[in-house]
Design an enzyme around this catalytic site. Sequence first.
Site, short mmCIF file in Angstrom:
data_model
loop_
_atom_site.label_atom_id
_atom_site.label_comp_id
_atom_site.label_asym_id
_atom_site.label_seq_id
_atom_site.Cartn_x
_atom_site.Cartn_y
_atom_site.Cartn_z
CB CYS A 1 1.66 -8.83 -7.58
SG CYS A 1 2.80 -7.48 -7.25
CB ALA B 1 7.98 -0.71 -24.54
CD GLU C 1 -1.50 -3.12 -5.70
OE1 GLU C 1 -1.00 -2.64 -6.75
OE2 GLU C 1 -2.08 -4.21 -5.67
CD GLU D 1 0.47 -2.28 -18.22
OE1 GLU D 1 0.39 -2.26 -19.46
OE2 GLU D 1 -0.24 -3.01 -17.50
CG ASN E 1 -1.84 -0.33 -13.69
OD1 ASN E 1 -2.69 0.54 -13.61
ND2 ASN E 1 -1.98 -1.37 -14.49
CB CYS F 1 1.98 -5.03 -4.28
SG CYS F 1 2.29 -4.11 -5.80
N1 THU Z 1 -0.97 -4.73 -11.24
C1 THU Z 1 -1.05 -3.84 -10.22
O1 THU Z 1 -1.04 -2.61 -10.43
N2 THU Z 1 -1.16 -4.33 -8.96
C2 THU Z 1 -1.13 -5.65 -8.64
O2 THU Z 1 -1.07 -5.98 -7.47
C3 THU Z 1 -1.22 -6.65 -9.69
C4 THU Z 1 -1.01 -6.16 -11.06
C5 THU Z 1 -0.81 -4.22 -12.59
C6 THU Z 1 0.54 -4.49 -13.19
C7 THU Z 1 0.24 -4.44 -14.67
O3 THU Z 1 0.31 -3.09 -15.08
C8 THU Z 1 -1.20 -4.90 -14.76
O4 THU Z 1 -1.75 -4.82 -13.45
C9 THU Z 1 -1.36 -6.33 -15.27
O5 THU Z 1 -0.61 -7.21 -14.54
#
Ligand code: THU
Length: 160
Positions: free
Chosen positions: A111, A65, A74, A63, A61, A114
Amino acid sequence: MKEFNLTTKMRSYQWNELTEEQQEVLRVAKSQTEHSYCPYSHFHVGAAAKLGNGVIIPGCNQENAAYPSGLCAERSALFAAGAQYPEQPVKMLGIACFTGGHFTKEPGSPCGACRQVMLETEHRYGGKMEVLLYGEDAIYVFESAADLLPLIFVSENLKG
Ligand code: THU
């Protein structure tokens, strides 16, 4: 009015019950959590996509700001796979989550966005993509991404 119960299939394994191949994919997903850029959630997610040619593409993941600009692990892995090996089917996708100094006991659940991308990937190559969700206490295995998303929306639906 008609009521329907939609069912799905999932298997739960212990680590030593997995195949070598499944363990390898999950090892990559687990190690990828170290590369996560997650200064906001501190929730590290790693993914690994194993292709038909045996190559494993990692993702994690990322992120931002401006929150919606980030991307899940994923999709990072699946989009990188599509960019680098557009002709190769994705056979297996492993996912692991790390927070608070340890991998989660229960597997993290992908999620909705994904899941939709997993479906598109599976549909694109016309074969099943096995999905492995790592947890310290159990590993959940889905034979197909479609098992994670009932009532799928794929290219045929666009034709009406
Ligand atoms: N996240 C994922 O990488 N995959 C998912 O399927 C659910 C959430 C990440 C997104 C964000 O960076 C962190 O988890 C918290 O939601």
